[in-house]
Scaffold this motif. Structure first.
Motif: not given
Length: 237
Positions: A150-178
């Motif tokens: 859902t839009r309210w939870t997919n910011w964490l990144g543990l999704i089963t399907r990618k959301p429809v949005t022009e840019d998506y940088v969730p907390l996981l896995p990208w927090l690992g890079v930072m």
């Protein structure tokens, strides 16, 4: 350390945003019909996006290492954070006006705003940042659940399907890079400070200058590109 210049870090950050701007310009050319490319599935473009975001967030981690080393206080941190968060809100508003069905609600600036807080709170964890970064990168490959779609939870990144949005940088896995950028920055500042600190050759001075204004450049480049291409389309009619 507080008196050192970090033009090399600025130049690296600028390289990331210039690459990002080039990518966005090609995306805009496609949007206006000047070229025909698949930015969502073509590996040439998807791989570039992953590399650009990775370099951008790694540089953000390096910057956090410098701030931690220089003893940046919370008031200054929150002032900078407010700038990033405010720009993230503007991105959401602007993208909603252009793409109401796929507007950006958790893109790179939204992700950075959250990750800055996490990395600030964990900056003192030392070598643990390396395995934590690896865990953050790997976890979404093994832990997924429809609850996070859902839009309210997919910011964490543990999704089963990618959301429809022009840019998506969730907390996981990208927090690992930072986290890796933060860990690498702390090691470099302790062992090889000359890799980041100090000046750059004169030819790279404009790049270093641009790196100090990366957020402003990020916010302005797309309106300029889109406005120029829209004007070109209008004039060619």
């Amino acid at each position: 350390m507080g008196g050192l210049r970090f033009e090399r870090l600025d130049a690296l950050r600028a390289a990331a945003i210039v690459w990002m701007a080039a990518y966005h310009f090609c995306y805009d050319l496609n949007l206006f019909g000047f070229i025909r490319e698949n930015f969502y599935n073509d590996p040439f473009w998807t791989t570039q996006r992953t590399a650009i975001v990775s370099l951008f967030l790694f540089c953000a981690g390096l910057g956090q290492a410098v701030a931690w080393q220089q003893g940046q206080g919370w008031p200054r941190f929150w002032r900078r954070w407010a700038q990033v968060a405010g720009c993230a809100v503007l991105v959401s508003i602007g993208s909603y006006l252009m793409f109401p069905r796929s507007f950006i609600y958790f893109g790179v600036l939204h992700g950075i705003a959250v990750m800055l807080i996490v990395t600030r709170l964990t900056a003192g964890w030392g070598r643990w940042l390396w395995p934590l970064g690896l865990a953050a990168i790997v976890l979404p490959q093994f832990v997924q659940h429809p609850f996070f779609d859902t839009r309210w939870t997919n910011w964490l990144g543990l999704i089963t399907r990618k959301p429809v949005t022009e840019d998506y940088v969730p907390l996981l896995p990208w927090l690992g890079v930072m986290w890796w950028g933060l860990a690498a920055g702390q090691w470099v500042l302790a062992q090889r400070p000359g890799w980041l600190a100090g000046g750059v050759p004169r030819a790279l001075a404009p790049l270093a200058w641009l790196g100090r204004w990366s957020l402003s450049f990020y916010m302005l480049h797309q309106p300029v590109f889109i406005g120029a291409l829209a004007a070109l389309v209008w004039l060619s009619r």
